[in-house]
Motif scaffolding. Structure first.
Motif, short mmCIF file in Angstrom:
data_model
loop_
_atom_site.label_atom_id
_atom_site.label_comp_id
_atom_site.label_asym_id
_atom_site.label_seq_id
_atom_site.Cartn_x
_atom_site.Cartn_y
_atom_site.Cartn_z
N LEU A 6 0.85 -1.19 0.00
CA LEU A 6 0.00 0.00 0.00
C LEU A 6 0.89 1.24 0.00
O LEU A 6 1.66 1.46 0.94
CB LEU A 6 -0.91 0.01 1.22
CG LEU A 6 -2.05 1.03 1.23
CD1 LEU A 6 -3.03 0.74 0.11
CD2 LEU A 6 -2.76 1.03 2.58
N ALA A 7 0.81 2.01 -1.07
CA ALA A 7 1.69 3.17 -1.24
C ALA A 7 0.87 4.43 -1.50
O ALA A 7 -0.26 4.37 -1.98
CB ALA A 7 2.66 2.93 -2.40
N LEU A 8 1.48 5.56 -1.18
CA LEU A 8 0.87 6.84 -1.51
C LEU A 8 0.96 7.07 -3.01
O LEU A 8 1.92 6.64 -3.66
CB LEU A 8 1.57 7.97 -0.76
CG LEU A 8 1.46 7.91 0.78
CD1 LEU A 8 2.32 8.99 1.42
CD2 LEU A 8 0.01 8.05 1.21
N ALA A 9 -0.03 7.76 -3.55
CA ALA A 9 -0.08 8.00 -4.99
C ALA A 9 -0.46 9.46 -5.23
O ALA A 9 -1.62 9.78 -5.51
CB ALA A 9 -1.10 7.07 -5.65
N PRO A 10 0.52 10.36 -5.11
CA PRO A 10 0.22 11.78 -5.33
C PRO A 10 -0.21 12.05 -6.76
O PRO A 10 0.33 11.45 -7.70
CB PRO A 10 1.54 12.47 -4.99
CG PRO A 10 2.59 11.42 -5.17
CD PRO A 10 1.94 10.13 -4.80
N SER A 11 -1.17 12.92 -6.92
CA SER A 11 -1.65 13.24 -8.26
C SER A 11 -0.82 14.31 -8.93
O SER A 11 -0.89 14.50 -10.15
CB SER A 11 -3.12 13.70 -8.19
OG SER A 11 -3.24 14.85 -7.38
N VAL A 12 -0.01 15.04 -8.14
CA VAL A 12 0.83 16.10 -8.68
C VAL A 12 2.25 15.56 -8.88
O VAL A 12 2.83 14.98 -7.97
CB VAL A 12 0.87 17.32 -7.74
CG1 VAL A 12 1.73 18.43 -8.32
CG2 VAL A 12 -0.54 17.82 -7.47
N SER A 13 2.77 15.74 -10.08
CA SER A 13 4.11 15.23 -10.38
C SER A 13 5.17 16.03 -9.64
O SER A 13 4.98 17.20 -9.31
CB SER A 13 4.37 15.28 -11.88
OG SER A 13 4.29 16.61 -12.34
N VAL A 71 6.34 3.62 -8.52
CA VAL A 71 7.42 3.35 -9.47
C VAL A 71 8.59 2.66 -8.76
O VAL A 71 9.16 1.69 -9.26
CB VAL A 71 7.88 4.64 -10.16
CG1 VAL A 71 9.09 4.37 -11.06
CG2 VAL A 71 6.75 5.26 -10.97
N ALA A 72 8.92 3.17 -7.58
CA ALA A 72 10.03 2.58 -6.81
C ALA A 72 9.69 1.17 -6.35
O ALA A 72 10.56 0.28 -6.36
CB ALA A 72 10.35 3.48 -5.62
N VAL A 73 8.44 0.95 -5.95
CA VAL A 73 8.03 -0.39 -5.52
C VAL A 73 8.10 -1.37 -6.69
O VAL A 73 8.64 -2.48 -6.57
CB VAL A 73 6.60 -0.36 -4.95
CG1 VAL A 73 6.09 -1.78 -4.71
CG2 VAL A 73 6.55 0.44 -3.65
N GLU A 74 7.58 -0.95 -7.83
CA GLU A 74 7.61 -1.82 -9.00
C GLU A 74 9.04 -2.15 -9.41
O GLU A 74 9.35 -3.31 -9.76
CB GLU A 74 6.86 -1.16 -10.16
CG GLU A 74 6.69 -2.07 -11.37
CD GLU A 74 5.83 -1.44 -12.44
OE1 GLU A 74 5.23 -2.18 -13.23
OE2 GLU A 74 5.77 -0.19 -12.51
N LYS A 75 9.93 -1.17 -9.34
CA LYS A 75 11.34 -1.40 -9.69
C LYS A 75 11.96 -2.41 -8.75
O LYS A 75 12.70 -3.32 -9.18
CB LYS A 75 12.10 -0.08 -9.63
CG LYS A 75 13.57 -0.19 -10.02
CD LYS A 75 14.25 1.17 -10.00
CE LYS A 75 15.73 1.04 -10.37
NZ LYS A 75 16.41 2.37 -10.33
N LEU A 76 11.68 -2.28 -7.44
CA LEU A 76 12.22 -3.23 -6.47
C LEU A 76 11.72 -4.64 -6.75
O LEU A 76 12.50 -5.61 -6.76
CB LEU A 76 11.83 -2.81 -5.06
CG LEU A 76 12.12 -3.85 -3.96
CD1 LEU A 76 13.62 -4.06 -3.79
CD2 LEU A 76 11.49 -3.43 -2.63
#
Length: 516
Positions: free
Chosen positions: A449-456, A464-469
């Motif tokens: 469960l990760a935060l997903a900010p809508s503002v870049s 992205v970091a979780v998927e890379k790991l």
């Protein structure tokens, strides 16, 4: 008549593993965007069709042996029975066979005047129900798996429950619409064994179910069929999620199913016995405490995303459950202490999600700024000013610790050391609230469960970091499910259960079905 298409979602039990086996405890189940689809199509002018006999062909084109043929006929007592037509190279499938037979019996009791005709049924599941080739990161929708059903590796999203729920509801809706078209008099609003009734769902596609009693009947039928096929009554949360979507779940009592599953009863299951047992108006056990199930709203808060991953190992869930229940019986005081603590931790986690959802609705800008800020730091750095995000992270850790304690006491690898190391690595990524093993745990899967900010921003998004790991992790064979299977918090459609679909509106479904 047009085809009938119904889809049901997969599930992730993020809190309540093992507790949901008991009616005294609750679980928190999230439905996924991954869905099972059943397409029911009449076969006009079939020579097999008569008033007391018709054929049914079922295709599951994702598998090399995915085709079954059945003949439905009336027996000497006028009850419908479904016989399998054996074909070389195609094994039996008890889930499909029992789903067709039970739904036909219930349909005939609901609308005795219905005239049945031959059917072609196609069943497919979203790719993420099954482990995909690691070389193919973007397979076509409903990709062929090139294996027999018995050899497929599942990802733990509840494929059998979603399939059974989709198949039974699609058939009931298809046959119900036929009986409704034949009605010549005002139709009753209460389920009746002797009169035609109104269509269960309106015709337009992708409408949420408006009728609570109707949905209850569909749910009860799917629970019965799934239990019958498995040979036991499980907790039922996977079927409940397939029908209702994301929710707080407390299981129904076994007594609700009466003698339908009794091996000692000599009574034959008939359409009327199914109707009287499964229909809420006929059987008050489904609607009154303490026997009724609990289904109440639950969803992930906005600004978070649930990332799912498949672990290429596997666990024997029935064996694990059996050992935990044996420990609970042998050590009742120790088990009660752990279960009570888990119940409190799970409830506290759900309350944290509720508060976060409320805050997001009250001040969306402030909430988004907080999500943005916390995405750059790890959860153990979150201060009291971000109390509810920090509290959620704490409750996830507490639940994990208690689940490990249960596993150690019962000799069950609920969160084995390899999984602990992987979950800790995910949890150490900035912006990750927490991670865990779903349901009964083991080596099958993980969620993050990760935060997903809508503002870049200049900082990589936590997802992205979780998927890379997960893609680079070498100490276990783990693979993130596709982003299409991840769950975005705060989106009502994502949390929805059973849906009526338009064939052409579902990407890849027309191609998977073939020449309809």
């Amino acid at each position: 008549m047009n085809s009938t298409v119904v889809s049901c979602p997969g599930k992730v039990l993020i809190a309540g593993g093992y507790l949901v086996l008991s009616p005294q405890h609750q679980g928190f189940v999230v439905s996924t965007p991954s869905r099972f689809y059943t397409v029911v199509q009449p076969v006009p002018g079939s020579s097999e069709t008569s008033a007391d006999r018709f054929s049914i062909t079922v295709k599951s084109p994702q598998f090399t042996d995915g085709q079954w043929e059945y003949v439905a006929r009336k027996d000497e007592q006028g009850e419908w029975t479904v016989d399998e037509v054996k074909k070389e190279g195609h094994g039996s499938n008890s889930f499909i066979h029992l789903a067709i037979g039970s739904t036909l019996l219930l349909s005939s009791a609901l609308s005795p005047s219905t005239i049945y005709s031959s059917l072609l049924i196609t069943i497919v599941g979203s790719n993420d129900f099954y482990s995909q080739s690691r070389e193919d990161n973007d397979p076509i929708p409903f990709a062929p798996l090139g294996v027999e059903i018995k050899n497929v590796h599942k990802t733990g999203l509840g494929s059998s429950a979603a399939m059974v729920s989709s198949l039974t509801s699609a058939l009931l809706l298809h046959w119900d619409s036929r009986s409704s078209l034949q009605a010549d008099e005002p139709e009753p609003t209460v389920l009746s064994a002797s009169q035609p009734r109104p269509a269960l769902f309106p015709k337009p596609a992708r409408l949420e179910v408006p009728d609570k009693d109707t949905l209850s009947l569909i749910h009860n039928l799917a629970q019965y069929v799934h239990s019958l096929a498995q040979g036991k009554v499980g907790s039922g949360f996977d079927v409940s999620a397939a029908v209702y979507g994301s929710h707080v779940y407390r299981r129904f009592a076994v007594e609700c199913l009466g003698n339908l599953l009794s091996t000692e009863s000599n009574e034959k299951v008939t359409g009327q016995s199914l109707l009287k047992t499964l229909s809420p108006p006929h059987n008050p056990l489904w609607t009154t405490n303490p026997t009724s199930a609990l289904v109440s709203p639950f969803g992930l808060p906005p600004g978070v995303i649930l990332i799912l991953a498949d672990v290429d190992a596997g666990s024997n869930t029935p064996s694990m459950v059996g050992k935990v229940l044996a420990w609970k019986k042998a050590q009742p005081e120790e088990a009660k202490q752990v279960w009570d603590s888990l119940k409190q931790s799970n409830s506290d986690l759900a309350e944290s999600f509720r508060v976060l959802s409320t805050r997001a609705s009250e001040d969306a800008d402030a909430y988004e700024k907080e999500v943005q800020k916390l995405s750059a730091t790890t959860s153990d750095e979150w201060s009291s000013s971000s109390a509810h995000f920090a509290t959620a992270a704490k409750h996830i850790l507490t639940t994990r610790s208690l689940m490990r304690k249960m596993g150690e006491a019962s000799g069950v690898p609920i969160e084995p050391p390899e999984q602990t190391k992987l979950l800790d690595a995910c949890s150490a990524i900035p912006g990750v609230i927490g991670a865990g093993v779903p349901g009964a745990g083991g080596y099958d899967a993980i969620w993050v469960l990760a935060l997903a900010p809508s503002v870049s921003s200049d900082v990589a998004a936590p997802e992205v970091a979780v998927e890379k790991l997960l893609r680079s992790y070498t100490e276990m064979s783990v693979r993130p499910l596709s982003r299409r299977a991840w769950v975005q918090g705060g989106r009502k459609m994502v949390e929805t259960g059973l849906l009526r679909e338009e064939l052409e509106a579902v990407e890849g479904l027309r191609r998977a079905v073939g020449g309809l």
